[in-house]
Design a protein around this motif. Structure first.
Motif, PDB file in Angstrom:
ATOM      1  N   ARG A 128       0.960  -1.397  -0.105  1.00 42.05           N
ATOM      2  CA  ARG A 128       0.044  -0.021   0.130  1.00 42.05           C
ATOM      3  C   ARG A 128       0.875   1.292  -0.110  1.00 42.05           C
ATOM      4  N   SER A 169     -11.227   8.823  11.484  1.00 38.31           N
ATOM      5  CA  SER A 169     -11.972   7.823  11.527  1.00 38.31           C
ATOM      6  C   SER A 169     -13.067   7.571  12.721  1.00 38.31           C
ATOM      7  N   VAL A 221     -18.418 -11.783   9.457  1.00 39.18           N
ATOM      8  CA  VAL A 221     -18.647 -10.789   8.213  1.00 39.18           C
ATOM      9  C   VAL A 221     -17.823  -9.464   8.458  1.00 39.18           C
ATOM     10  N   GLU A 222     -17.838  -9.314   9.744  1.00 39.40           N
ATOM     11  CA  GLU A 222     -17.259  -7.928  10.363  1.00 39.40           C
ATOM     12  C   GLU A 222     -15.703  -7.897   9.846  1.00 39.40           C
ATOM     13  N   MET A 262     -14.724  -6.905   6.174  1.00 42.83           N
ATOM     14  CA  MET A 262     -15.205  -5.609   5.592  1.00 42.83           C
ATOM     15  C   MET A 262     -14.423  -4.395   6.268  1.00 42.83           C
ATOM     16  N   ARG A 315     -11.797  -3.220   4.333  1.00 46.36           N
ATOM     17  CA  ARG A 315     -12.163  -2.011   3.320  1.00 46.36           C
ATOM     18  C   ARG A 315     -12.053  -0.759   3.917  1.00 46.36           C
ATOM     19  N   ARG A 316     -11.813  -0.863   5.225  1.00 44.67           N
ATOM     20  CA  ARG A 316     -11.713   0.601   6.132  1.00 44.67           C
ATOM     21  C   ARG A 316     -10.079   1.063   6.015  1.00 44.67           C
ATOM     22  N   SER A 373      -8.602   2.233   3.521  1.00 47.62           N
ATOM     23  CA  SER A 373      -8.839   3.238   2.386  1.00 47.62           C
ATOM     24  C   SER A 373      -9.366   4.380   2.956  1.00 47.62           C
ATOM     25  N   GLU A 374      -9.947   4.447   4.001  1.00 45.94           N
ATOM     26  CA  GLU A 374     -10.243   5.770   4.595  1.00 45.94           C
ATOM     27  C   GLU A 374      -9.205   6.276   5.540  1.00 45.94           C
ATOM     28  N   GLU A 391      -6.151   5.765   4.521  1.00 42.40           N
ATOM     29  CA  GLU A 391      -5.057   6.157   3.442  1.00 42.40           C
ATOM     30  C   GLU A 391      -5.491   7.717   3.019  1.00 42.40           C
ATOM     31  N   ILE A 392      -7.029   7.935   2.629  1.00 41.60           N
ATOM     32  CA  ILE A 392      -7.171   9.304   2.108  1.00 41.60           C
ATOM     33  C   ILE A 392      -6.802  10.351   3.239  1.00 41.60           C
ATOM     34  N   ASP A 393      -7.207   9.891   4.319  1.00 42.74           N
ATOM     35  CA  ASP A 393      -6.735  10.964   5.610  1.00 42.74           C
ATOM     36  C   ASP A 393      -5.164  11.182   5.571  1.00 42.74           C
TER      37      ASP A 393
END
Lengths: 119, 328
Positions: B173, B238, B304-305, B308, B311-312, B314-315, B317-319
């Protein structure tokens, strides 16, 4: 690919059904059902938006690195240069390229996410 | 191993001063820890209590969690230091059949971060919360280090630790790579160490609509380190729940947090140091998300938690990109 129904329509149908049974669930399962619907919606967005995002990422990283390759190879090369310290925050074009890529990814993973604004 | 929690609590009731328990219910949230609410009856007034127990056995190699015994000792010490806590009722013994856990009093209020930032019930108290959090942190940071054995970690140590986890995940990443490199090149000068809560954020506090912070919960990540770590963690985007414009927990401003910290006896901490730890916090949370995904990918857990949460990443990473673009 079969279009009657499309894969994203199947996902939408399943997500809708999980939503519909949530009121009958205990609190723990209701929470997990919300996570499940989020997962289905992310898959749906990836199916629809993923191919264009990947093509854009390949073009962007090729231009940044000056080499050709598929996304996996380009991404690995970028990581390697960062690990070796050959690129850093001052490298022209690096931050804009990373930003464009992650904006496409967040649009798939969590489109409603509001990122930090730094004054 | 599945444990029948209501049955075990019922059997434990005499040691808690009652004859049985009612309304035992697992609460939502918490991927590694289980929280149960129940009511103790048969000892006068029915008494609402909370059980916290480790849902999966602790892996000392990958987990940095304090033991539940250490957590219990910290809750006591934090109370003595003047921080609001849910009072400890019992540290579970092996014969209680509940695994590693403890029981505390129930403190009324709201823990859901999105309610704290958006529910009109909190409109009146919200502008005071950042200052209160600063004050509470200053008190927590006076807990004597001898209260319980804790690990010590400075910024360099945290970067080493999380880089090792990231490397072992096999993920590539670029934003995490850049953040690791940049934070390593910009380590803040050392400050005297203090006892840290380690997970002080919106979501781990009980808030009362009238009084504000009613109890600081979830002490499992307590350790010793840089006081700015706790302040920065509270500001990680977050847990602003969509209110990125209010950097402290989605409810307040940096200045109120830092002033509250000083008012209650804390040291003066520059905002740049808080921002460093906020960025390191986003990086850590991103890598934790990768780690939680790994526990699914390797078959260790199947909820399932877990996938998923992957996929957090990326949040964070954008921050991180936005923080790096702004020069931190």
């Amino acid at each position: 690919m079969i279009e009657h129904p499309r894969a994203d329509e199947l996902i939408e149908a399943v997500a809708g059904w999980v939503e519909s049974i949530r009121p009958q669930l205990n609190p723990r399962d209701a929470f997990l059902s919300r996570v499940a619907v989020n997962a289905l919606n992310a898959v749906k967005r990836e199916l629809i938006q993923g191919p264009a995002a990947e093509a854009a990422a390949v073009a962007r990283l090729s231009a940044l690195l000056g080499v050709e390759g598929d996304l996996k190879a380009l991404n690995a090369e970028l990581c390697e240069r960062l690990r070796r310290g050959e690129m850093d925050v001052a490298t022209p074009g690096l931050i804009p390229a990373l930003k464009a890529g992650i904006e496409d990814q967040i649009a798939i993973d969590q489109p409603s996410y509001v990122s930090v604004k730094v004054r | 191993m599945e444990v029948d929690i209501p049955a075990a609590l019922n059997a434990l009731a005499p040691k808690l001063g009652g004859t049985g328990v009612e309304k035992a219910q697992r609460l939502t949230g918490g991927a590694s820890m289980e929280t149960w609410a129940f009511t103790l009856v048969g000892g006068g007034e029915p008494r609402p209590l909370i059980l916290r127990r480790r849902a999966v056995p602790m892996d000392p190699e990958t987990s940095r969690s304090a033991s539940m015994a250490a957590e219990a000792a910290l809750i006591r010490a934090a109370g003595h230091a003047g921080a609001p806590v849910a009072p400890l009722v019992r540290l579970c013994e092996p014969e209680d059949g509940l695994g590693e856990g403890h029981i505390t009093g129930f403190v009324a209020g709201e823990t859901l971060g999105r309610k704290i930032v958006a529910d009109p019930r909190f409109d009146a108290v919200r502008p005071r919360l950042a200052r209160q959090c600063g004050q509470v942190l200053a008190r927590i940071h006076t807990i004597p280090m001898e209260a319980t054995p804790l690990t010590t970690a400075d910024a360099q140590g945290e970067l080493d630790r999380y880089e090792a986890i990231y490397r072992s995940s096999g993920a590539e990443r670029p934003i995490l790579e850049l953040a690791l490199q940049h934070l390593r090149r910009n380590l803040p000068p050392p400050l005297p160490n203090v006892v840290l809560h380690g997970d002080f954020r919106n979501g781990n506090m009980m808030f009362d609509p009238d009084r504000g912070v009613a109890a600081v919960l979830d002490w499992e990540l307590a350790h010793v380190g840089d006081p700015a770590e706790d302040l920065g963690w509270l500001c990680v985007n977050s847990w602003r729940f969509g209110r990125a414009d209010r950097p402290v927990g989605g409810f307040g401003d940096y200045q109120d947090l830092l002033e509250g910290y000083i008012e209650a006896g804390g040291a003066e901490i520059p905002l740049s140091r808080v921002l460093f730890w906020q960025a390191l916090g986003s990086l850590k949370w991103g890598i934790m998300c990768l780690m939680m995904y790994s526990s699914y990918a390797t078959g260790a857990t199947n909820s399932v938690e877990r996938p998923m949460i992957g996929r957090r990443v990326s949040e964070t990473e954008i921050d991180l990109v936005n923080l790096l673009e702004a020069g931190l």
